[in-house]
Write an enzyme that holds these catalytic residues in place. Structure first.
Site, PDB file in Angstrom:
ATOM      1  N   HIS A  77      53.813  45.852  15.522  1.00  0.00           N
ATOM      2  CA  HIS A  77      52.725  45.022  15.016  1.00  0.00           C
ATOM      3  C   HIS A  77      52.011  45.734  13.873  1.00  0.00           C
ATOM      4  O   HIS A  77      51.117  46.546  14.129  1.00  0.00           O
ATOM      5  CB  HIS A  77      51.734  44.720  16.145  1.00  0.00           C
ATOM      6  CG  HIS A  77      52.275  43.759  17.148  1.00  0.00           C
ATOM      7  ND1 HIS A  77      52.128  42.402  17.029  1.00  0.00           N
ATOM      8  CD2 HIS A  77      53.002  43.962  18.263  1.00  0.00           C
ATOM      9  CE1 HIS A  77      52.725  41.802  18.038  1.00  0.00           C
ATOM     10  NE2 HIS A  77      53.266  42.733  18.808  1.00  0.00           N
ATOM     11  N   CYS A 125      57.339  41.135  15.261  1.00  0.00           N
ATOM     12  CA  CYS A 125      57.612  41.241  16.694  1.00  0.00           C
ATOM     13  C   CYS A 125      58.624  40.174  17.121  1.00  0.00           C
ATOM     14  O   CYS A 125      59.749  40.177  16.638  1.00  0.00           O
ATOM     15  CB  CYS A 125      56.314  41.194  17.511  1.00  0.00           C
ATOM     16  SG  CYS A 125      56.530  41.858  19.178  1.00  0.00           S
ATOM     17  N   GLU A 144      49.787  44.665  12.033  1.00  0.00           N
ATOM     18  CA  GLU A 144      48.358  44.306  12.055  1.00  0.00           C
ATOM     19  C   GLU A 144      47.580  45.109  13.092  1.00  0.00           C
ATOM     20  O   GLU A 144      46.357  45.052  13.140  1.00  0.00           O
ATOM     21  CB  GLU A 144      48.212  42.794  12.288  1.00  0.00           C
ATOM     22  CG  GLU A 144      48.455  42.296  13.712  1.00  0.00           C
ATOM     23  CD  GLU A 144      49.918  42.176  14.109  1.00  0.00           C
ATOM     24  OE1 GLU A 144      50.802  42.658  13.369  1.00  0.00           O
ATOM     25  OE2 GLU A 144      50.190  41.598  15.188  1.00  0.00           O
TER      26      GLU A 144
END
Lengths: 257, 220
Positions: free
Chosen positions: B190, B87, B192
Protein backbone atom coordinates in the site's frame (compact mmCIF):
# COMPACT_ATOMS: atom_id res chain seq x y z
CA UNK A 1 12.53 -9.51 5.18
CA UNK A 2 9.42 -8.70 7.18
CA UNK A 3 10.24 -6.42 10.10
CA UNK A 4 8.89 -6.42 13.63
CA UNK A 5 6.53 -3.51 14.22
CA UNK A 6 6.52 -0.91 16.98
CA UNK A 7 3.06 0.51 17.53
CA UNK A 8 2.18 3.46 19.75
CA UNK A 9 -1.35 3.24 21.10
CA UNK A 10 -3.67 6.13 21.84
CA UNK A 11 -6.34 5.57 24.44
CA UNK A 12 -8.80 8.31 23.61
CA UNK A 13 -11.31 9.73 26.08
CA UNK A 14 -13.43 12.74 25.16
CA UNK A 15 -11.18 13.55 22.23
CA UNK A 16 -7.92 13.52 24.24
CA UNK A 17 -5.25 10.87 24.56
CA UNK A 18 -5.11 9.63 28.13
CA UNK A 19 -2.54 7.56 29.94
CA UNK A 20 -3.80 5.08 32.45
CA UNK A 21 -2.36 2.83 35.09
CA UNK A 22 -4.07 -0.55 35.04
CA UNK A 23 -7.40 -1.02 33.30
CA UNK A 24 -9.42 0.57 36.04
CA UNK A 25 -7.24 3.18 37.70
CA UNK A 26 -6.62 6.88 37.32
CA UNK A 27 -5.97 8.56 34.04
CA UNK A 28 -3.72 11.42 33.09
CA UNK A 29 -3.85 13.62 30.00
CA UNK A 30 -1.24 12.77 27.38
CA UNK A 31 -2.18 15.17 24.59
CA UNK A 32 -4.05 15.74 21.38
CA UNK A 33 -4.42 12.61 19.21
CA UNK A 34 -3.90 14.46 15.92
CA UNK A 35 -0.70 16.14 17.12
CA UNK A 36 0.59 12.89 18.59
CA UNK A 37 -0.23 11.01 15.36
CA UNK A 38 1.90 13.46 13.37
CA UNK A 39 4.77 13.25 15.82
CA UNK A 40 4.78 9.46 15.98
CA UNK A 41 4.47 8.97 12.21
CA UNK A 42 7.48 11.21 11.73
CA UNK A 43 9.38 9.47 14.52
CA UNK A 44 9.23 6.05 12.86
CA UNK A 45 6.11 4.42 14.30
CA UNK A 46 5.14 1.50 12.09
CA UNK A 47 1.41 1.79 12.73
CA UNK A 48 -0.94 3.60 15.07
CA UNK A 49 -3.69 2.12 17.19
CA UNK A 50 -6.46 4.38 18.41
CA UNK A 51 -8.83 3.02 21.03
CA UNK A 52 -11.85 4.99 22.16
CA UNK A 53 -11.86 3.63 25.69
CA UNK A 54 -15.25 4.81 26.81
CA UNK A 55 -17.11 4.02 23.57
CA UNK A 56 -17.93 0.42 24.44
CA UNK A 57 -19.20 1.06 27.96
CA UNK A 58 -21.21 4.06 26.72
CA UNK A 59 -22.70 1.91 23.96
CA UNK A 60 -21.50 4.07 21.09
CA UNK A 61 -19.00 3.90 18.26
CA UNK A 62 -15.48 5.42 18.36
CA UNK A 63 -15.64 9.10 17.59
CA UNK A 64 -15.57 9.47 13.83
CA UNK A 65 -14.23 13.00 13.89
CA UNK A 66 -11.10 12.00 15.78
CA UNK A 67 -10.57 9.06 13.42
CA UNK A 68 -10.94 11.29 10.36
CA UNK A 69 -8.51 13.87 11.67
CA UNK A 70 -5.90 11.34 12.73
CA UNK A 71 -6.21 9.43 9.44
CA UNK A 72 -5.72 12.56 7.38
CA UNK A 73 -2.46 13.34 9.20
CA UNK A 74 -0.81 9.96 8.87
CA UNK A 75 0.79 8.02 6.05
CA UNK A 76 1.09 4.79 8.03
CA UNK A 77 -1.61 2.22 8.87
CA UNK A 78 -4.23 3.12 11.45
CA UNK A 79 -6.21 0.64 13.54
CA UNK A 80 -9.30 1.90 15.36
CA UNK A 81 -11.27 0.22 18.11
CA UNK A 82 -14.00 1.08 20.55
CA UNK A 83 -17.66 0.22 20.52
CA UNK A 84 -17.63 -1.69 17.24
CA UNK A 85 -20.72 -3.88 17.37
CA UNK A 86 -21.94 -4.31 13.80
CA UNK A 87 -20.72 -4.65 10.23
CA UNK A 88 -22.06 -1.15 9.65
CA UNK A 89 -19.81 0.12 12.45
CA UNK A 90 -16.81 -1.47 10.74
CA UNK A 91 -17.76 0.16 7.46
CA UNK A 92 -18.26 3.51 9.12
CA UNK A 93 -14.77 3.47 10.67
CA UNK A 94 -13.18 2.31 7.41
CA UNK A 95 -14.90 5.19 5.64
CA UNK A 96 -13.62 7.57 8.30
CA UNK A 97 -10.10 6.49 7.36
CA UNK A 98 -9.26 3.47 9.54
CA UNK A 99 -7.27 0.76 7.79
CA UNK A 100 -8.13 -1.89 10.33
CA UNK A 101 -10.91 -2.14 12.87
CA UNK A 102 -10.48 -3.78 16.22
CA UNK A 103 -13.25 -5.56 18.10
CA UNK A 104 -13.22 -7.04 21.54
CA UNK A 105 -16.39 -7.39 23.66
CA UNK A 106 -18.68 -7.53 20.61
CA UNK A 107 -16.61 -10.33 19.04
CA UNK A 108 -17.11 -12.42 22.18
CA UNK A 109 -20.83 -11.72 22.30
CA UNK A 110 -21.36 -12.16 18.58
CA UNK A 111 -18.54 -14.12 16.93
CA UNK A 112 -20.31 -14.07 13.57
CA UNK A 113 -19.48 -10.35 13.44
CA UNK A 114 -15.83 -11.27 12.90
CA UNK A 115 -16.78 -13.59 10.08
CA UNK A 116 -19.12 -11.12 8.39
CA UNK A 117 -16.64 -8.25 8.63
CA UNK A 118 -13.82 -10.41 7.23
CA UNK A 119 -16.00 -11.59 4.38
CA UNK A 120 -17.18 -8.12 3.49
CA UNK A 121 -14.03 -6.02 3.94
CA UNK A 122 -11.25 -8.60 3.89
CA UNK A 123 -9.43 -10.39 6.69
CA UNK A 124 -6.63 -7.83 6.58
CA UNK A 125 -8.76 -5.16 8.20
CA UNK A 126 -10.25 -7.26 11.00
CA UNK A 127 -8.34 -7.17 14.28
CA UNK A 128 -9.64 -9.04 17.30
CA UNK A 129 -8.44 -7.58 20.57
CA UNK A 130 -8.15 -10.08 23.41
CA UNK A 131 -7.75 -8.95 27.00
CA UNK A 132 -6.27 -11.82 28.97
CA UNK A 133 -6.01 -12.40 32.67
CA UNK A 134 -4.61 -15.39 34.52
CA UNK A 135 -7.51 -17.08 36.26
CA UNK A 136 -6.24 -19.25 39.15
CA UNK A 137 -9.45 -21.29 39.26
CA UNK A 138 -9.22 -22.16 35.57
CA UNK A 139 -5.46 -22.51 35.72
CA UNK A 140 -5.42 -20.68 32.40
CA UNK A 141 -5.54 -17.23 30.89
CA UNK A 142 -9.14 -16.15 30.69
CA UNK A 143 -10.66 -13.85 28.06
CA UNK A 144 -11.93 -10.67 29.71
CA UNK A 145 -14.46 -8.25 28.22
CA UNK A 146 -15.79 -4.77 28.92
CA UNK A 147 -12.38 -3.27 29.49
CA UNK A 148 -11.23 -6.15 31.67
CA UNK A 149 -14.13 -5.93 34.09
CA UNK A 150 -15.97 -9.11 33.16
CA UNK A 151 -14.59 -12.62 32.82
CA UNK A 152 -15.98 -14.90 30.11
CA UNK A 153 -14.80 -18.30 31.31
CA UNK A 154 -13.19 -18.84 27.89
CA UNK A 155 -9.52 -19.67 27.69
CA UNK A 156 -7.42 -17.38 25.57
CA UNK A 157 -5.80 -19.99 23.33
CA UNK A 158 -9.10 -21.53 22.22
CA UNK A 159 -10.57 -18.11 21.60
CA UNK A 160 -7.54 -16.98 19.60
CA UNK A 161 -7.77 -20.11 17.41
CA UNK A 162 -11.47 -19.58 16.95
CA UNK A 163 -11.20 -15.94 15.85
CA UNK A 164 -8.47 -16.90 13.42
CA UNK A 165 -10.85 -19.43 11.84
CA UNK A 166 -13.60 -16.81 11.76
CA UNK A 167 -11.34 -14.55 9.71
CA UNK A 168 -9.45 -12.27 12.06
CA UNK A 169 -6.36 -11.02 10.24
CA UNK A 170 -4.52 -10.07 13.40
CA UNK A 171 -4.75 -10.46 17.16
CA UNK A 172 -4.09 -7.62 19.58
CA UNK A 173 -3.27 -9.38 22.82
CA UNK A 174 -3.27 -7.42 26.08
CA UNK A 175 -2.14 -8.82 29.39
CA UNK A 176 -4.51 -7.46 32.01
CA UNK A 177 -2.05 -8.24 34.75
CA UNK A 178 0.90 -6.46 33.11
CA UNK A 179 -0.95 -3.49 31.64
CA UNK A 180 0.23 -0.26 33.20
CA UNK A 181 2.92 -1.90 35.34
CA UNK A 182 5.87 -1.15 33.03
CA UNK A 183 7.40 -4.40 34.27
CA UNK A 184 7.56 -5.91 30.81
CA UNK A 185 5.19 -7.83 28.59
CA UNK A 186 3.71 -11.18 29.59
CA UNK A 187 6.04 -13.43 27.64
CA UNK A 188 4.32 -16.71 28.46
CA UNK A 189 0.93 -15.46 27.38
CA UNK A 190 2.27 -13.87 24.21
CA UNK A 191 4.33 -16.86 23.18
CA UNK A 192 1.53 -19.35 23.76
CA UNK A 193 -0.88 -17.34 21.60
CA UNK A 194 1.72 -16.62 18.90
CA UNK A 195 2.48 -20.35 18.71
CA UNK A 196 -1.21 -21.28 18.57
CA UNK A 197 -2.24 -19.12 15.62
CA UNK A 198 -0.91 -18.36 12.18
CA UNK A 199 -1.95 -14.70 12.04
CA UNK A 200 0.23 -11.87 13.38
CA UNK A 201 0.06 -11.18 17.12
CA UNK A 202 0.54 -7.71 18.59
CA UNK A 203 1.70 -7.86 22.20
CA UNK A 204 0.37 -5.23 24.57
CA UNK A 205 0.60 -4.37 28.23
CA UNK A 206 3.66 -3.85 30.37
CA UNK A 207 6.20 -2.01 28.22
CA UNK A 208 8.49 0.04 30.41
CA UNK A 209 11.97 -0.13 28.87
CA UNK A 210 13.49 -0.78 25.46
CA UNK A 211 14.64 -4.23 26.59
CA UNK A 212 11.00 -5.26 27.08
CA UNK A 213 10.39 -4.78 23.37
CA UNK A 214 13.32 -7.01 22.57
CA UNK A 215 12.18 -9.86 24.81
CA UNK A 216 8.56 -9.87 23.63
CA UNK A 217 9.58 -9.80 19.96
CA UNK A 218 12.10 -12.62 20.40
CA UNK A 219 11.24 -14.87 23.37
CA UNK A 220 7.60 -13.80 23.27
CA UNK A 221 7.38 -14.52 19.50
CA UNK A 222 5.23 -11.44 18.94
CA UNK A 223 5.09 -9.88 15.47
CA UNK A 224 4.56 -6.41 16.84
CA UNK A 225 4.74 -4.64 20.17
CA UNK A 226 2.31 -1.99 21.28
CA UNK A 227 2.94 0.60 23.95
CA UNK A 228 1.31 3.77 25.20
CA UNK A 229 2.54 5.66 28.21
CA UNK A 230 6.19 4.73 27.79
CA UNK A 231 6.14 6.75 24.55
CA UNK A 232 3.68 9.45 25.58
CA UNK A 233 5.82 10.43 28.55
CA UNK A 234 9.06 10.12 26.59
CA UNK A 235 10.57 7.50 28.87
CA UNK A 236 11.93 5.97 25.72
CA UNK A 237 11.46 6.84 22.06
CA UNK A 238 10.58 4.77 19.03
CA UNK A 239 14.00 5.47 17.62
CA UNK A 240 15.71 4.32 20.81
CA UNK A 241 13.64 1.13 20.88
CA UNK A 242 14.40 0.41 17.23
CA UNK A 243 18.09 1.16 17.65
CA UNK A 244 18.20 -1.32 20.53
CA UNK A 245 16.37 -3.98 18.48
CA UNK A 246 18.53 -3.42 15.43
CA UNK A 247 21.70 -3.64 17.45
CA UNK A 248 20.55 -6.98 18.89
CA UNK A 249 19.75 -8.42 15.46
CA UNK A 250 16.00 -7.89 15.27
CA UNK A 251 14.84 -6.69 11.87
CA UNK A 252 13.11 -3.30 12.10
CA UNK A 253 12.09 -0.60 9.64
CA UNK A 254 14.90 1.89 9.96
CA UNK A 255 14.08 5.32 8.55
CA UNK A 256 16.73 7.36 10.34
CA UNK A 257 19.97 8.71 8.88
CA UNK B 1 -7.04 14.40 -12.50
CA UNK B 2 -6.64 10.77 -11.41
CA UNK B 3 -9.65 8.47 -11.63
CA UNK B 4 -9.99 5.98 -8.79
CA UNK B 5 -12.16 3.03 -9.72
CA UNK B 6 -14.37 1.78 -6.92
CA UNK B 7 -17.16 -0.56 -7.83
CA UNK B 8 -18.19 -1.40 -4.27
CA UNK B 9 -16.34 -2.04 -1.06
CA UNK B 10 -15.52 1.61 -0.68
CA UNK B 11 -12.58 1.98 1.67
CA UNK B 12 -10.90 4.55 -0.52
CA UNK B 13 -10.15 7.23 2.03
CA UNK B 14 -6.54 6.15 2.35
CA UNK B 15 -5.96 6.13 -1.39
CA UNK B 16 -7.62 9.48 -2.07
CA UNK B 17 -5.86 11.07 0.90
CA UNK B 18 -2.56 9.60 -0.26
CA UNK B 19 -2.92 11.23 -3.66
CA UNK B 20 -4.02 14.51 -2.16
CA UNK B 21 -0.86 14.52 0.01
CA UNK B 22 1.21 14.45 -3.17
CA UNK B 23 -0.88 17.21 -4.73
CA UNK B 24 -3.05 15.22 -7.14
CA UNK B 25 -6.77 15.66 -7.62
CA UNK B 26 -8.86 12.52 -7.72
CA UNK B 27 -12.32 11.52 -8.83
CA UNK B 28 -14.08 8.31 -7.84
CA UNK B 29 -15.58 6.28 -10.66
CA UNK B 30 -18.07 3.65 -9.54
CA UNK B 31 -19.65 2.77 -12.86
CA UNK B 32 -19.09 2.93 -16.59
CA UNK B 33 -21.55 5.79 -17.10
CA UNK B 34 -19.51 8.04 -14.79
CA UNK B 35 -16.37 7.18 -16.71
CA UNK B 36 -17.98 7.87 -20.09
CA UNK B 37 -19.10 11.25 -18.89
CA UNK B 38 -15.61 12.11 -17.64
CA UNK B 39 -13.74 11.17 -20.79
CA UNK B 40 -16.29 12.39 -23.32
CA UNK B 41 -14.92 14.38 -26.23
CA UNK B 42 -12.50 17.21 -25.62
CA UNK B 43 -13.09 17.57 -21.89
CA UNK B 44 -11.16 14.40 -20.98
CA UNK B 45 -8.99 15.43 -18.04
CA UNK B 46 -8.31 11.94 -16.73
CA UNK B 47 -4.54 11.61 -16.73
CA UNK B 48 -4.42 8.19 -15.16
CA UNK B 49 -6.43 5.46 -13.49
CA UNK B 50 -5.97 3.78 -10.11
CA UNK B 51 -7.51 0.41 -9.31
CA UNK B 52 -7.42 -0.13 -5.54
CA UNK B 53 -9.17 -3.05 -3.94
CA UNK B 54 -9.79 -4.80 -0.70
CA UNK B 55 -11.68 -8.01 -0.14
CA UNK B 56 -11.68 -11.14 -2.25
CA UNK B 57 -10.55 -11.49 -5.87
CA UNK B 58 -13.74 -13.12 -7.16
CA UNK B 59 -16.01 -10.53 -5.52
CA UNK B 60 -13.92 -7.69 -6.89
CA UNK B 61 -14.10 -9.03 -10.47
CA UNK B 62 -17.83 -9.57 -10.05
CA UNK B 63 -18.31 -5.98 -8.92
CA UNK B 64 -16.12 -4.56 -11.68
CA UNK B 65 -18.14 -6.53 -14.21
CA UNK B 66 -21.48 -5.46 -12.71
CA UNK B 67 -20.38 -1.82 -12.80
CA UNK B 68 -19.38 -2.14 -16.46
CA UNK B 69 -15.78 -1.24 -15.61
CA UNK B 70 -14.01 -4.20 -17.22
CA UNK B 71 -14.26 -2.79 -20.78
CA UNK B 72 -13.17 0.56 -19.34
CA UNK B 73 -10.01 -1.00 -17.88
CA UNK B 74 -9.26 -2.79 -21.15
CA UNK B 75 -9.67 0.45 -23.07
CA UNK B 76 -7.40 2.30 -20.60
CA UNK B 77 -4.71 -0.37 -20.99
CA UNK B 78 -5.01 -0.30 -24.80
CA UNK B 79 -4.85 3.46 -25.25
CA UNK B 80 -1.70 3.82 -23.13
CA UNK B 81 -3.28 5.79 -20.29
CA UNK B 82 -1.33 5.05 -17.08
CA UNK B 83 -3.09 2.41 -14.95
CA UNK B 84 -1.97 1.60 -11.41
CA UNK B 85 -3.36 -1.34 -9.45
CA UNK B 86 -2.84 -1.34 -5.70
CA UNK B 87 -2.83 -4.51 -3.56
CA UNK B 88 -5.80 -6.59 -4.74
CA UNK B 89 -6.08 -4.09 -7.60
CA UNK B 90 -2.62 -5.15 -8.77
CA UNK B 91 -3.57 -8.83 -8.54
CA UNK B 92 -6.66 -8.19 -10.68
CA UNK B 93 -4.38 -7.10 -13.54
CA UNK B 94 -3.11 -10.68 -13.88
CA UNK B 95 -4.61 -13.71 -15.60
CA UNK B 96 -6.23 -15.65 -12.79
CA UNK B 97 -6.41 -16.26 -9.07
CA UNK B 98 -6.74 -19.28 -6.80
CA UNK B 99 -8.45 -17.28 -4.06
CA UNK B 100 -11.59 -19.22 -3.00
CA UNK B 101 -11.74 -21.29 -6.19
CA UNK B 102 -10.41 -20.20 -9.53
CA UNK B 103 -11.26 -16.80 -10.94
CA UNK B 104 -10.26 -15.09 -14.14
CA UNK B 105 -8.61 -11.71 -13.83
CA UNK B 106 -8.18 -8.91 -16.34
CA UNK B 107 -5.26 -10.66 -18.04
CA UNK B 108 -3.38 -7.43 -18.72
CA UNK B 109 -0.21 -8.93 -17.21
CA UNK B 110 0.91 -12.58 -17.41
CA UNK B 111 0.76 -14.55 -14.17
CA UNK B 112 -1.36 -16.22 -11.54
CA UNK B 113 -2.34 -15.22 -8.02
CA UNK B 114 -1.63 -17.96 -5.46
CA UNK B 115 -1.80 -18.33 -1.68
CA UNK B 116 1.17 -18.36 0.67
CA UNK B 117 1.95 -21.80 2.03
CA UNK B 118 0.55 -22.59 5.47
CA UNK B 119 3.95 -22.76 7.16
CA UNK B 120 4.12 -18.97 7.05
CA UNK B 121 2.19 -16.36 8.95
CA UNK B 122 -0.67 -15.27 6.73
CA UNK B 123 -1.47 -12.49 5.97
CA UNK B 124 1.97 -11.20 5.09
CA UNK B 125 1.40 -8.09 7.18
CA UNK B 126 3.84 -5.33 7.94
CA UNK B 127 6.86 -3.48 6.63
CA UNK B 128 9.08 -5.38 4.24
CA UNK B 129 12.17 -4.10 2.46
CA UNK B 130 12.12 -3.84 -1.33
CA UNK B 131 14.65 -5.19 -3.73
CA UNK B 132 14.48 -2.92 -6.75
CA UNK B 133 15.35 -5.14 -9.70
CA UNK B 134 14.66 -2.82 -12.62
CA UNK B 135 15.01 0.88 -13.25
CA UNK B 136 11.61 2.42 -13.86
CA UNK B 137 10.21 5.94 -13.57
CA UNK B 138 7.64 4.63 -11.07
CA UNK B 139 10.54 3.79 -8.74
CA UNK B 140 12.46 7.00 -9.10
CA UNK B 141 14.23 7.81 -5.79
CA UNK B 142 13.20 4.45 -4.33
CA UNK B 143 16.25 2.55 -3.16
CA UNK B 144 17.04 -1.09 -2.50
CA UNK B 145 16.21 -1.65 1.17
CA UNK B 146 13.45 0.95 1.42
CA UNK B 147 10.52 -0.31 3.49
CA UNK B 148 6.90 -0.48 2.35
CA UNK B 149 3.73 -1.74 4.03
CA UNK B 150 2.21 -5.03 2.85
CA UNK B 151 -1.04 -6.71 3.84
CA UNK B 152 -2.00 -9.70 1.72
CA UNK B 153 -2.60 -13.44 1.87
CA UNK B 154 -2.12 -14.12 -1.84
CA UNK B 155 0.71 -13.11 -4.14
CA UNK B 156 1.48 -13.08 -7.84
CA UNK B 157 3.50 -15.78 -9.53
CA UNK B 158 4.54 -13.78 -12.56
CA UNK B 159 4.87 -15.88 -15.72
CA UNK B 160 7.21 -13.28 -17.12
CA UNK B 161 9.67 -11.99 -14.52
CA UNK B 162 10.47 -9.06 -16.83
CA UNK B 163 7.38 -7.31 -15.55
CA UNK B 164 8.61 -7.48 -11.94
CA UNK B 165 10.21 -4.13 -11.12
CA UNK B 166 10.75 -4.68 -7.40
CA UNK B 167 10.36 -7.69 -5.13
CA UNK B 168 10.12 -8.40 -1.42
CA UNK B 169 11.37 -11.55 0.24
CA UNK B 170 8.88 -13.14 2.63
CA UNK B 171 10.10 -16.44 4.04
CA UNK B 172 11.26 -18.37 0.99
CA UNK B 173 8.99 -16.51 -1.43
CA UNK B 174 10.06 -13.67 -3.68
CA UNK B 175 6.88 -11.60 -3.72
CA UNK B 176 6.46 -9.25 -6.71
CA UNK B 177 6.13 -5.89 -4.98
CA UNK B 178 6.00 -3.54 -7.97
CA UNK B 179 5.07 -4.71 -11.47
CA UNK B 180 4.87 -2.94 -14.78
CA UNK B 181 4.60 -3.53 -18.48
CA UNK B 182 4.07 -0.46 -20.62
CA UNK B 183 1.38 1.67 -19.06
CA UNK B 184 0.01 -1.13 -16.85
CA UNK B 185 1.54 -0.81 -13.39
CA UNK B 186 0.89 -2.21 -9.94
CA UNK B 187 2.06 -2.39 -6.34
CA UNK B 188 1.29 -5.31 -4.04
CA UNK B 189 1.90 -3.14 -0.98
CA UNK B 190 0.00 0.00 0.00
CA UNK B 191 1.95 3.06 -1.17
CA UNK B 192 -0.66 5.26 0.49
CA UNK B 193 0.29 3.68 3.84
CA UNK B 194 4.01 3.31 3.26
CA UNK B 195 5.27 6.55 4.75
CA UNK B 196 7.53 8.75 2.68
CA UNK B 197 8.69 5.93 0.40
CA UNK B 198 5.07 5.28 -0.55
CA UNK B 199 4.48 8.95 -1.19
CA UNK B 200 7.45 8.99 -3.55
CA UNK B 201 5.84 6.18 -5.56
CA UNK B 202 2.47 7.97 -5.68
CA UNK B 203 4.28 11.12 -6.74
CA UNK B 204 6.10 9.18 -9.49
CA UNK B 205 2.83 7.73 -10.75
CA UNK B 206 1.31 11.21 -10.90
CA UNK B 207 4.36 12.39 -12.86
CA UNK B 208 3.87 9.54 -15.36
CA UNK B 209 0.23 10.55 -15.70
CA UNK B 210 1.11 14.20 -16.34
CA UNK B 211 3.69 13.17 -18.93
CA UNK B 212 1.13 11.05 -20.74
CA UNK B 213 -1.42 13.84 -20.72
CA UNK B 214 1.12 16.33 -22.08
CA UNK B 215 2.10 13.93 -24.82
CA UNK B 216 -1.52 13.32 -25.72
CA UNK B 217 -2.27 17.02 -25.91
CA UNK B 218 0.76 17.52 -28.16
CA UNK B 219 -0.55 14.91 -30.59
CA UNK B 220 -4.06 16.39 -30.70
Amino acid sequence: MLTKRIIPCFDVLDGRVVKHVGFLNDRRDAGDPVELAKIYSGAGADELVLLDISASSEGRLATRRVVEEVASQTNIPLTVGGGVSSVEDVRSLLLAGADKVSMNTSAVRNPSLVKEAAHRFGEQCVVVAIDANLNPTMGEYEVMIQGGKVGTGMDVISWARRVEKLGAGEILLTSFRQDGTRDGYDLILTRSVANAVNVPVIASGGAGRKEHFYTVLTEGKADAALAASVFHFAETSIREVKAHLKQRGVSVRWIYQ
Amino acid sequence: MIAILDPGVGNLQSVTKGFSRVGAETVVVDQAAVWRDLVQGSKDEIEGVVLPGVGAFGDAMFQLRAAGLIPVLRQVAREGRPLFGICLGMQLLFGSSQEHGRHMGLGLLPGEVVRFKDDMKVPHMGWNDLDVVRTHPLLRDVKVGDYVYFVHSYYVEATNRDCVLAAATYGSVSVPGVVGQGNVLGAQFHPEKSGEVGERILHNFVALCRAWQTQREAVQ
